[in-house]
Design a protein around this motif. Structure first.
Motif, PDB file in Angstrom:
ATOM      1  N   TRP A   1       5.527   0.145  -9.503  1.00  0.00           N
ATOM      2  CA  TRP A   1       4.339   0.282  -8.651  1.00  0.00           C
ATOM      3  C   TRP A   1       4.520   1.460  -7.695  1.00  0.00           C
ATOM      4  CZ3 TRP A   1      -0.163  -2.759  -8.492  1.00  0.00           C
ATOM      5  CH2 TRP A   1      -0.974  -2.604  -7.380  1.00  0.00           C
ATOM      6  N   ILE A   2       5.682   1.531  -7.067  1.00  0.00           N
ATOM      7  CA  ILE A   2       5.960   2.614  -6.128  1.00  0.00           C
ATOM      8  C   ILE A   2       6.107   3.942  -6.872  1.00  0.00           C
ATOM      9  CG2 ILE A   2       7.587   3.471  -4.414  1.00  0.00           C
ATOM     10  CD1 ILE A   2       5.912   1.049  -3.511  1.00  0.00           C
ATOM     11  N   ALA A   3       6.795   3.926  -8.009  1.00  0.00           N
ATOM     12  CA  ALA A   3       6.982   5.154  -8.790  1.00  0.00           C
ATOM     13  C   ALA A   3       5.656   5.727  -9.270  1.00  0.00           C
ATOM     14  CB  ALA A   3       7.894   4.876  -9.984  1.00  0.00           C
ATOM     15  N   ASP A   4       4.664   4.870  -9.476  1.00  0.00           N
ATOM     16  CA  ASP A   4       3.342   5.311  -9.901  1.00  0.00           C
ATOM     17  C   ASP A   4       2.501   5.841  -8.746  1.00  0.00           C
ATOM     18  OD1 ASP A   4       3.927   4.635 -12.501  1.00  0.00           O
ATOM     19  OD2 ASP A   4       2.891   2.704 -12.452  1.00  0.00           O
ATOM     20  N   GLY A   5       3.101   5.897  -7.548  1.00  0.00           N
ATOM     21  CA  GLY A   5       2.403   6.449  -6.392  1.00  0.00           C
ATOM     22  C   GLY A   5       1.489   5.483  -5.683  1.00  0.00           C
ATOM     23  N   LYS A   6       1.645   4.199  -5.931  1.00  0.00           N
ATOM     24  CA  LYS A   6       0.792   3.198  -5.291  1.00  0.00           C
ATOM     25  C   LYS A   6       1.412   2.715  -3.977  1.00  0.00           C
ATOM     26  CE  LYS A   6      -0.959   1.555  -9.750  1.00  0.00           C
ATOM     27  NZ  LYS A   6      -1.071   0.393 -10.668  1.00  0.00           N
ATOM     28  N   ASP A   7       0.572   2.235  -3.090  1.00  0.00           N
ATOM     29  CA  ASP A   7       0.988   1.731  -1.779  1.00  0.00           C
ATOM     30  C   ASP A   7       1.622   0.352  -1.942  1.00  0.00           C
ATOM     31  OD1 ASP A   7       1.201   0.744   0.831  1.00  0.00           O
ATOM     32  OD2 ASP A   7      -0.673   1.664   1.474  1.00  0.00           O
ATOM     33  N   GLY A   8       2.845   0.185  -1.432  1.00  0.00           N
ATOM     34  CA  GLY A   8       3.514  -1.102  -1.522  1.00  0.00           C
ATOM     35  C   GLY A   8       2.743  -2.222  -0.867  1.00  0.00           C
ATOM     36  N   ASP A   9       1.961  -1.900   0.176  1.00  0.00           N
ATOM     37  CA  ASP A   9       1.156  -2.925   0.842  1.00  0.00           C
ATOM     38  C   ASP A   9       0.045  -3.457  -0.061  1.00  0.00           C
ATOM     39  OD1 ASP A   9       2.686  -2.713   3.059  1.00  0.00           O
ATOM     40  OD2 ASP A   9       1.103  -2.016   4.395  1.00  0.00           O
TER      41      ASP A   9
END
Length: 481
Positions: A215-223
């Motif tokens: 999720w983070i590697a795909d550039g998405k916000d962890g929140d």
């Protein structure tokens, strides 16, 4: 009084200017419910689990409390503080994007306001309301070992029975509060672990760590990761930390009194937490550890405030972050937690122990003794800044008998491997040292300029001397009416 309203370095300048939003708007259709598996007893026999939980070390709780069951509501159902939102003071009132108002179940409709007197009613209320805003009022004494309207008692039979049948998971948009009974006694929960959230994969059978990293590697916000439990208020309850009938090994038990795990925007206030009637001294060697944490904030949880609460007789009191480098994927840049107005009184260690967290502590009271012969309350260590933590500790009052001033730093306040640490304005009192103002870093290295931060919320800072009297007058369950 001192006031602070400066944006923390982790927050964008625009976020500090953003309008406050209701935290319930952050709860979406993908927010998981983890309630169904909890609160259901299986009465299974003890077995080894991955080489742990040796059945030979099963031990039922050696003492039971004087039960204070109730069956009537002395308020007649009239709400007072139950709809109140959390105050704006504390990390709970933030996200990375905007300030938030933690409302819990404050907007609950009439059919989502519950008054419960036993564990089964509490579980049923949670399961019925799900993630809808809900207010659950507890009166009397809750213990999931009791059933059939508190008439049948059966001890947990195994680790599995206790882990699932002895735990209650609070979903998003919940206000759980204690209401004093007709005798004025605070509502009490014994033999039951409270859980807020849990570390989940995106789909059943997935891997929580791999999914989050992608999720983070795909550039998405962890929140925006869909498994957060958010917007929870717990207030005015006595929590007896559960006795572990079949612990992992001789040094590690399982159940906490209250665990926040992958929770966000959580407000915990006016709680009384201790080992109750079953301290570890009642255990039989070699399995002498029968409790885990009193209140832990772990597994990537963020934006949590713990206030006006009393922590008594207990070892391993509070973790903020439960692992070092192996937890960086979830905890780095998270674990923002505030502790204010709390009283640690005979709590022996971890006040708290902090990894990764950006933790703000102010106006707390610590009392205890290093010379007592009572191992259940003997003070061993206080605030402990550990791996990658960054702490700001202000104006605490310490009264620890048997402790010399020269021992204060390294015992009551200590740390290693942190990235930032500031501590000032404290008063330390001991029969060994008299009254001494400790106003510095306690010998710990100053943080680098890059790691300096200021809480992004307004707070009133009392002197440490004022804390000595204000905290006992306010901390703990039963004081909200």
């Amino acid at each position: 009084m001192k006031y602070s309203l400066i944006a923390a370095g982790i927050l964008l300048a625009s976020a500090a200017q953003a309008a406050t939003i209701d935290a319930k708007t952050l709860v979406g259709a993908s927010t998981p419910l983890q309630t169904a598996q909890y609160g259901v007893r299986n009465y299974s026999a003890p077995v080894l689990v991955n080489g742990l939980h040796d059945p030979a070390n099963y031990m039922a709780a050696p003492k039971l409390p004087a039960w204070q069951f109730a069956s009537a509501d002395p308020t007649g159902g009239v709400l007072t503080f139950e709809r109140n939102s959390a105050p704006a003071t504390g990390w709970h009132a933030r996200t990375r994007k905007t300030p938030v108002l933690v409302t819990g179940g404050g907007s609950a409709t009439a059919n989502r306001i519950y008054t419960v007197y036993n564990g089964q009613q509490l579980v049923a209320a949670i399961n019925e309301a799900g993630n809808e805003p809900k207010i659950i009022r507890v009166i009397g004494h809750i213990d999931l070992r009791w059933s059939q309207n508190n008439t049948v008692f059966k001890e947990y039979t195994s680790y599995s029975d206790q882990k699932l049948g002895g735990s209650i998971n609070l979903p998003s948009n919940t206000t759980l509060v204690g209401i004093n009974d007709a005798q004025g006694r605070a509502a009490r929960i014994t033999g039951t672990a409270l859980l807020i959230g849990g570390e989940l994969a995106l789909a059943p059978g997935g891997d929580p760590e791999a999914d989050f990293k992608k999720w983070i590697a795909d550039g998405k916000d962890g929140d925006d990761y869909p498994t957060w439990t958010r917007n929870v208020i717990v207030r005015n309850l006595v929590l007896d930390t559960p006795w572990d009938v079949n612990p992992e090994d001789s040094a590690n038990a399982y159940a906490d009194g209250l665990t926040v795990s992958r929770g966000q925007n959580i407000y915990l206030d006016h709680l009384t937490i201790s080992d109750g009637d079953t301290p570890d001294s009642l255990a039989i060697a070699p399995y002498t550890t029968r409790h885990d944490g009193a209140l832990d904030v772990v597994r990537g949880s963020d934006y949590v405030t713990i206030s006006n609460s009393y922590f008594g007789k207990h070892h391993k009191t509070t973790l903020v972050g439960n692992g070092d480098s192996g937890r960086a994927w979830s905890d780095e840049g998270r674990m923002h937690v505030t502790f204010s107005g709390n009283w640690w009184d005979g709590a022996t260690t971890r006040l708290p122990l902090n990894r990764y967290g950006q933790v703000h502590m102010f106006n707390n009271l610590v009392t205890g003794s290093v010379s007592t012969k009572d191992v259940d309350v003997k003070f061993e260590s206080g605030t402990d800044a550990r791996y990658r933590s960054n702490m700001l500790i202000e104006n605490h009052y310490y009264n620890i008998t048997g402790l010399k001033l020269t021992e204060f730093c390294g015992k009551a306040i200590k740390g290693k491997d942190y990235i930032g640490f500031r501590s000032s304005g404290h008063v330390f009192v001991s029969d060994k040292s008299g009254t001494n103002l400790v106003d510095g870093q306690c010998g710990l290295a100053l943080p680098s300029t890059a790691n300096l931060w200021t809480p992004p919320y307004l707070y009133a800072l009392q002197t440490a001397t004022a804390t000595q009297t204000s905290v006992p007058a306010n901390a703990g369950a039963g004081k909200l009416k």
